[in-house]
Motif scaffolding. Structure first.
Motif, mmCIF file in Angstrom:
data_model
loop_
_atom_site.group_PDB
_atom_site.id
_atom_site.type_symbol
_atom_site.label_atom_id
_atom_site.label_comp_id
_atom_site.label_asym_id
_atom_site.label_seq_id
_atom_site.Cartn_x
_atom_site.Cartn_y
_atom_site.Cartn_z
ATOM 1 N N TYR A 297 31.362 -9.694 -108.331
ATOM 2 C CA TYR A 297 30.683 -10.967 -108.580
ATOM 3 C C TYR A 297 29.205 -10.728 -108.864
ATOM 4 C CZ TYR A 297 34.834 -12.698 -106.127
ATOM 5 O OH TYR A 297 36.129 -12.948 -105.727
ATOM 6 N N ALA A 298 28.646 -11.539 -109.780
ATOM 7 C CA ALA A 298 27.203 -11.529 -110.017
ATOM 8 C C ALA A 298 26.518 -12.284 -108.886
ATOM 9 C CB ALA A 298 26.883 -12.173 -111.359
ATOM 10 N N ASP A 299 25.321 -11.798 -108.506
ATOM 11 C CA ASP A 299 24.610 -12.477 -107.413
ATOM 12 C C ASP A 299 23.189 -12.890 -107.805
ATOM 13 O OD1 ASP A 299 23.254 -10.093 -107.491
ATOM 14 O OD2 ASP A 299 23.593 -9.557 -105.394
ATOM 15 N N GLY A 300 22.894 -12.906 -109.115
ATOM 16 C CA GLY A 300 21.583 -13.345 -109.573
ATOM 17 C C GLY A 300 20.599 -12.219 -109.808
ATOM 18 N N THR A 301 20.977 -10.970 -109.503
ATOM 19 C CA THR A 301 20.086 -9.821 -109.682
ATOM 20 C C THR A 301 20.423 -9.097 -110.972
ATOM 21 O OG1 THR A 301 20.036 -9.557 -107.284
ATOM 22 C CG2 THR A 301 19.190 -7.739 -108.599
ATOM 23 N N THR A 302 19.390 -8.800 -111.774
ATOM 24 C CA THR A 302 19.602 -8.056 -113.012
ATOM 25 C C THR A 302 19.447 -6.559 -112.762
ATOM 26 O OG1 THR A 302 17.283 -8.194 -113.653
ATOM 27 C CG2 THR A 302 18.743 -9.961 -114.400
ATOM 28 N N GLY A 303 20.067 -5.768 -113.621
ATOM 29 C CA GLY A 303 19.958 -4.314 -113.509
ATOM 30 C C GLY A 303 21.314 -3.655 -113.632
ATOM 31 N N VAL A 304 21.324 -2.348 -113.405
ATOM 32 C CA VAL A 304 22.567 -1.578 -113.457
ATOM 33 C C VAL A 304 23.105 -1.427 -112.035
ATOM 34 C CG1 VAL A 304 23.638 0.615 -114.056
ATOM 35 C CG2 VAL A 304 21.843 -0.329 -115.519
ATOM 36 N N ALA A 305 24.282 -1.957 -111.796
ATOM 37 C CA ALA A 305 24.916 -1.854 -110.483
ATOM 38 C C ALA A 305 25.662 -0.532 -110.378
ATOM 39 C CB ALA A 305 25.884 -3.020 -110.270
ATOM 40 N N THR A 306 25.479 0.133 -109.247
ATOM 41 C CA THR A 306 26.195 1.380 -108.968
ATOM 42 C C THR A 306 27.103 1.145 -107.772
ATOM 43 O OG1 THR A 306 24.379 2.737 -109.812
ATOM 44 C CG2 THR A 306 25.977 3.810 -108.374
ATOM 45 N N PHE A 307 28.417 1.226 -107.994
ATOM 46 C CA PHE A 307 29.405 1.003 -106.942
ATOM 47 C C PHE A 307 29.871 2.355 -106.400
ATOM 48 C CE2 PHE A 307 29.754 -2.457 -110.013
ATOM 49 C CZ PHE A 307 29.568 -3.557 -109.196
ATOM 50 N N THR A 308 29.748 2.530 -105.105
ATOM 51 C CA THR A 308 30.233 3.745 -104.442
ATOM 52 C C THR A 308 31.488 3.381 -103.674
ATOM 53 O OG1 THR A 308 27.982 4.601 -104.247
ATOM 54 C CG2 THR A 308 29.659 5.609 -102.853
ATOM 55 N N ILE A 309 32.596 4.050 -103.974
ATOM 56 C CA ILE A 309 33.907 3.707 -103.401
ATOM 57 C C ILE A 309 34.435 4.892 -102.618
ATOM 58 C CG2 ILE A 309 36.220 2.840 -103.891
ATOM 59 C CD1 ILE A 309 33.759 2.772 -106.725
ATOM 60 N N SER A 310 34.950 4.610 -101.411
ATOM 61 C CA SER A 310 35.504 5.684 -100.588
ATOM 62 C C SER A 310 36.543 5.127 -99.626
ATOM 63 C CB SER A 310 34.402 6.399 -99.795
ATOM 64 O OG SER A 310 33.794 5.506 -98.872
ATOM 65 N N THR A 311 37.346 6.015 -99.087
ATOM 66 C CA THR A 311 38.253 5.717 -97.981
ATOM 67 C C THR A 311 37.984 6.773 -96.913
ATOM 68 O OG1 THR A 311 40.100 7.172 -98.575
ATOM 69 C CG2 THR A 311 39.962 5.047 -99.740
ATOM 70 N N PRO A 312 38.593 6.681 -95.746
ATOM 71 C CA PRO A 312 38.374 7.727 -94.736
ATOM 72 C C PRO A 312 38.726 9.130 -95.226
ATOM 73 C CG PRO A 312 39.304 5.795 -93.710
ATOM 74 C CD PRO A 312 39.330 5.526 -95.191
ATOM 75 N N SER A 313 39.586 9.243 -96.246
ATOM 76 C CA SER A 313 40.022 10.563 -96.703
ATOM 77 C C SER A 313 39.522 10.935 -98.095
ATOM 78 C CB SER A 313 41.559 10.635 -96.712
ATOM 79 O OG SER A 313 42.085 10.370 -95.430
ATOM 80 N N VAL A 314 39.066 9.964 -98.872
ATOM 81 C CA VAL A 314 38.721 10.229 -100.269
ATOM 82 C C VAL A 314 37.360 9.621 -100.603
ATOM 83 C CG1 VAL A 314 39.401 9.938 -102.679
ATOM 84 C CG2 VAL A 314 41.157 10.204 -100.926
ATOM 85 N N ALA A 315 36.493 10.426 -101.219
ATOM 86 C CA ALA A 315 35.237 9.925 -101.776
ATOM 87 C C ALA A 315 35.399 9.891 -103.292
ATOM 88 C CB ALA A 315 34.076 10.826 -101.376
ATOM 89 N N PHE A 316 35.482 8.708 -103.854
ATOM 90 C CA PHE A 316 35.766 8.563 -105.283
ATOM 91 C C PHE A 316 34.543 8.786 -106.168
ATOM 92 C CE2 PHE A 316 39.302 6.001 -103.560
ATOM 93 C CZ PHE A 316 40.350 6.591 -104.238
ATOM 94 N N GLY A 317 33.356 8.723 -105.632
ATOM 95 C CA GLY A 317 32.182 8.773 -106.487
ATOM 96 C C GLY A 317 31.750 7.367 -106.848
ATOM 97 N N THR A 318 31.182 7.198 -108.035
ATOM 98 C CA THR A 318 30.589 5.907 -108.386
ATOM 99 C C THR A 318 31.130 5.350 -109.701
ATOM 100 O OG1 THR A 318 28.734 6.966 -109.527
ATOM 101 C CG2 THR A 318 28.451 6.477 -107.184
ATOM 102 N N LYS A 319 31.026 4.033 -109.828
ATOM 103 C CA LYS A 319 31.267 3.314 -111.075
ATOM 104 C C LYS A 319 30.056 2.415 -111.306
ATOM 105 C CE LYS A 319 35.487 4.888 -111.647
ATOM 106 N NZ LYS A 319 35.843 5.790 -112.762
ATOM 107 N N THR A 320 29.786 2.110 -112.567
ATOM 108 C CA THR A 320 28.618 1.288 -112.871
ATOM 109 C C THR A 320 28.964 0.137 -113.805
ATOM 110 O OG1 THR A 320 27.993 2.674 -114.770
ATOM 111 C CG2 THR A 320 27.050 3.255 -112.626
ATOM 112 N N MET A 321 28.125 -0.913 -113.761
ATOM 113 C CA MET A 321 28.173 -1.987 -114.740
ATOM 114 C C MET A 321 26.785 -2.609 -114.808
ATOM 115 S SD MET A 321 30.118 -5.331 -113.143
ATOM 116 C CE MET A 321 29.724 -6.294 -114.628
ATOM 117 N N SER A 322 26.504 -3.319 -115.873
ATOM 118 C CA SER A 322 25.186 -3.917 -116.079
ATOM 119 C C SER A 322 25.217 -5.425 -115.853
ATOM 120 C CB SER A 322 24.684 -3.628 -117.499
ATOM 121 O OG SER A 322 24.550 -2.240 -117.716
#
Length: 599
Positions: A297-322
């Motif tokens: 969801y958008a929250d009113g902030t502009t810029g490039v969002a960096t999503f860091t995703i993980s579980t207790p066993s796996v670190a997926f790294g990051t995904k981005t969107m503008s």
């Protein structure tokens, strides 16, 4: 294994025997003593819903019971379930592995409470025996005379029926010592217990631990899509999802479904579960064999969002969107298709736009003809919506050609000029729907090094010698197509006879990657290793008028490496000679100056 065997079911033999007086009345000088119980836990690999697996005496728990008895004494062994995993229904079996009782017997109770006439085994022998469910099995050991008796029992999970769930199955084994008291001709009973377990390990295929190798995460504008997409959205806060993080958790065994919580953090925007759990740092539930899609969801902030995703066993790294501002700051237009046909021309003009923060702006962009006169050639003065190309981060605008001529266009960030906050530079396109009259051959350079890549262009021209819009000519060349007098070679994937084709389709757009030019067909070759001239030639075909069905040629030069080296050496020698002359002149000048100074 059968649970209906010569080992018959009945409850505690000692109690029954005491009531009926059938136990031995041989005098005894001492009660049952020195009772030792040695338990060893077992394992099992059999589980419901899987094939194979083992649950037999090889994986069973064992209980070894040894006692010192007198004549008339006996020992009984039985078992009951203490704790088993929730949902498990598979029963346990109790049986004999071996006995070291030298005489007497080791047996189950029988219906008429009569002792067996012979021993089950010889002393110390091992053998396979049937078993009873723990609900029915009560085994009795007795000695024919005073001495030690002992039997090793096995306790295993029944392999035929019931539900087995991974976990620990714990059973309490009860050993009753029944001592004959000669003085009173009665029996004294004492009880000892011990716990023994069968551990059923979770199968790899049933593991809920996520594997980094088999698990995946994607970012896309559509839920449950296994493909990454370049996403951008207006930053205005909204409860409508603008994208999804699709998490797909699998275990290490052939990609079986895993179950772990998913943690997502982001610097811009929010991620949630589609309900109340939403934020910039959230722990989300994962409970779907086919993967979970978590809305962004958008929250009113502009810029490039960096999503860091993980579980207790796996670190997926990051995904981005503008996330971009509502209004564009700058818009830069370029012409993708400079030569338009009459009719629809997709991707004719392109525009890249950014907001005040420099973030790629992918809002609605519109193209319009700069004036009514331009609209008579192509397009319209009424703005027309362009298409956003997420992969290339640009808008692509379609223009309809109307008549021959040149038309100018601009792109804005609104549906009307009055509402626009940003306007692009002006660009021009040419509408040329004239028929091809001639064909031109050309190289991309006049000279080449040996073996250098060269591009050959085929360009149809109208009667005025101008390039025309992209099209296909079935017979632009006469039979044989283009011939080459040099030993050129071809890149991988391009047939060696490609130049002999007579049909030609020209490109609509230019490409710096392939070397394509709008209005031309490009061939790629590699020049000969030896120096000299390379000439290509062809004759116009029946797609051209008779006046155009003539021979055309183009020539390029391959520099001779030997001649070039000789020329370089000659030039160097000339330079050296010139330097020598200059040095001599300077020396003479210095000498003259010195003489004048002395004078």
């Amino acid at each position: 294994m059968s649970t209906k065997t010569n080992f018959k079911r009945i409850a505690l033999v000692a109690v029954a025997a005491l009531g009926m007086g059938v136990l031995s009345s041989v005098p005894s000088q001492a009660a049952v003593s020195a009772v030792t119980i040695t338990a060893v836990n077992g394992t099992s690999t059999i589980q419901t819903g899987t094939t194979g697996g083992t649950s037999d005496t090889r994986t069973a728990a064992t209980v070894d019971v040894v006692a010192l008895v007198g004549a008339g004494d006996s020992v009984t062994v039985s078992a009951v379930a203490k704790s088993i995993p929730t949902g498990a229904t598979r029963v346990a079996l109790l049986g004999i592995v071996e006995t070291n009782t030298a005489s007497g017997y080791a047996r189950t109770d029988i219906d008429d409470t009569t002792k067996m006439g012979t021993s089950l085994t010889l002393a110390g022998a091992s053998y396979a025996t049937d078993s009873e469910t723990i609900a029915s099995a009560v085994y009795t050991m007795a000695g024919g005379a005073a001495g030690y008796i002992g039997t090793k029992f096995f306790l295993q999970l029944e392999s035929g029926t019931g539900t087995t769930i991974a976990g620990t199955y714990t059973y309490t084994v009860t050993v009753q010592s029944i001592s004959y008291l000669a003085a009173t001709a009665t029996y004294a009973v004492s009880t000892q217990t011990t716990d023994v377990s069968i551990v059923v390990a979770a199968l790899a295929a049933a593991s809920k631990v996520a594997s980094a190798v088999n698990s995946r995460v994607y970012i896309n504008d559509t839920a449950a899509t296994e493909e990454d997409e370049s996403l951008s959205s207006v930053a205005t806060a909204s409860n409508t999802a603008v994208g999804y993080l699709y998490v797909y958790l699998k275990n290490a065994s052939a990609g079986g479904a895993a179950r772990e919580s998913v943690t997502v953090t982001t610097n811009i925007g929010q991620v949630g579960d589609g309900a109340s759990n939403r934020g910039r740092s959230v722990v989300l539930k994962y409970n779907n064999d086919s993967g979970e899609s978590y809305p962004i969801y958008a929250d009113g902030t502009t810029g490039v969002a960096t999503f860091t995703i993980s579980t207790p066993s796996v670190a997926f790294g990051t995904k981005t969107m503008s996330f971009y501002a509502v209004a564009a700051k700058t818009m830069t237009a370029t012409v993708a298709t400079p030569l338009l046909k009459v009719g629809t021309n997709s991707d004719a003009v392109r525009v890249t736009a950014v907001d005040a923060s420099g973030i790629a702006w992918s809002g609605a962009a519109y193209i319009y003809a700069s004036s009514a006169a331009d609209a008579l050639i192509a397009g319209s003065v009424t703005p027309s919506l362009c298409t956003w190309d997420a992969d290339d981060a640009r808008h692509e605008c379609t223009i309809s050609g109307v008549s021959a001529g040149t038309a100018k266009f601009k792109i804005i960030d609104a549906a009307t000029v009055a509402l626009a906050t940003a306007t692009s530079n002006e660009v021009s396109v040419v509408v040329n729907a004239n028929a091809a009259s001639t064909v031109k051959l050309s190289f991309d350079k006049a000279s080449y090094a040996p073996n250098e890549r060269a591009r050959i262009y085929v360009t149809p021209l109208d009667s005025a010698g101008k390039e025309i819009a992209s099209s296909t000519w079935a017979n632009l060349f006469a039979a044989g197509g283009i011939s080459v007098n040099g030993a050129v070679t071809y890149p991988a994937g391009q047939p060696v006879d490609s130049l002999t084709a007579v049909s030609v389709t020209t490109a609509g757009n230019a490409s710096s990657t392939t070397g394509a030019k709008a209005g031309s067909l490009v061939y790629t070759v590699f020049m000969p290793a030896a120096g000299g001239s390379v000439t290509i030639s062809a004759t116009g075909g029946t797609s051209l008028p008779l006046a155009g069905q003539v021979a055309v040629t183009a020539t390029a030069t391959v520099t001779d490496s030997g001649a070039a080296a000789l020329a370089a050496v000659t030039a160097l020698a000339t330079t050296v000679a010139s330097l020598k002359t200059l040095i001599t002149t300077l020396t003479n000048l210095v000498l003259k100056i010195q003489k004048k100074v002395k004078a």
